[in-house]
Structures are given as C-alpha cells and as structure tokens.
Write a protein that holds these residues in place. Structure first.
Motif, short mmCIF file in Angstrom:
data_model
loop_
_atom_site.label_atom_id
_atom_site.label_comp_id
_atom_site.label_asym_id
_atom_site.label_seq_id
_atom_site.Cartn_x
_atom_site.Cartn_y
_atom_site.Cartn_z
N MET A 1 0.80 -1.08 0.13
CA MET A 1 0.09 -0.05 0.09
C MET A 1 0.89 1.14 0.08
O MET A 1 2.07 1.19 0.68
CB MET A 1 -0.76 -0.13 1.30
N ILE A 2 0.59 2.10 -0.75
CA ILE A 2 1.20 3.40 -0.85
C ILE A 2 0.93 4.40 0.34
O ILE A 2 -0.40 4.42 0.31
CB ILE A 2 1.12 4.02 -2.53
N THR A 3 1.89 5.01 0.84
CA THR A 3 1.61 6.06 1.84
C THR A 3 1.53 7.32 1.27
O THR A 3 2.79 7.59 0.66
CB THR A 3 2.49 5.77 3.01
N ILE A 4 0.57 8.22 1.38
CA ILE A 4 0.59 9.48 1.07
C ILE A 4 0.74 10.48 2.17
O ILE A 4 0.11 10.23 3.52
CB ILE A 4 -0.61 10.05 0.30
N LYS A 5 1.63 11.43 2.29
CA LYS A 5 1.77 12.42 3.17
C LYS A 5 1.72 13.90 2.74
O LYS A 5 1.61 14.18 1.39
CB LYS A 5 3.07 12.30 3.85
N VAL A 6 1.26 14.57 3.77
CA VAL A 6 1.30 16.06 3.35
C VAL A 6 2.61 16.77 3.71
O VAL A 6 3.24 16.70 4.74
CB VAL A 6 0.30 16.81 4.23
#
Length: 74
Positions: A1-6
């Motif tokens: 699963m790809i993690t997205i961050k701000v």
C-alpha cells in the motif's frame, strides 16, 4: 500500500520572498517554533487559523503551501 503524506512548502515560499522565519512569525502572529517546524516539515498538527494567516500574509492559496506526495520510504 502506498503511503501519502502532506508536505509543507513554506520554507520555499519564504525563501522566494526573502522573508526570514522570525520575520514571518512577527507578520503572522504564529510562534517562531511553529514556523520552524512547518518549514522543516516536522509539524504533526496545523491549526486552520494558522494556515489561514499564512495564506493571507503570503497572498496565496492553501495549495501553494500544502502538497500531497507519496512517502519516499515506500
């Protein structure tokens, strides 16, 4: 699963406008340590009123300050 961050692009915006962290803290009324944390992308929580002050002072949109990106560690 790809993690997205701000990611917070405040440091780049301040550099482009030649504004120091300390001066920006005075301009916005946001504490200097909070500005430094945002510039170093170490902020865990960003109050919406602070984000509004940042955008108002820099005369920019939220999307100019914040960016979604994939976590490089993934």
């Amino acid at each position: 699963m790809i993690t997205i961050k701000v990611s917070i692009k405040l440091n780049k915006l301040l550099s482009e406008k030649n504004i120091s962290h300390r001066e920006f803290a005075r301009m916005t009324g946001v504490r200097h340590p909070s500005i430094s944390e945002m510039c170093n992308n170490e902020t865990k929580r960003l109050p919406l009123d602070n984000l509004a002050k940042i955008c108002e002072v820099l005369e920019c949109d939220i999307t100019d300050v914040l960016q979604l990106e994939k976590d490089p560690s993934e």
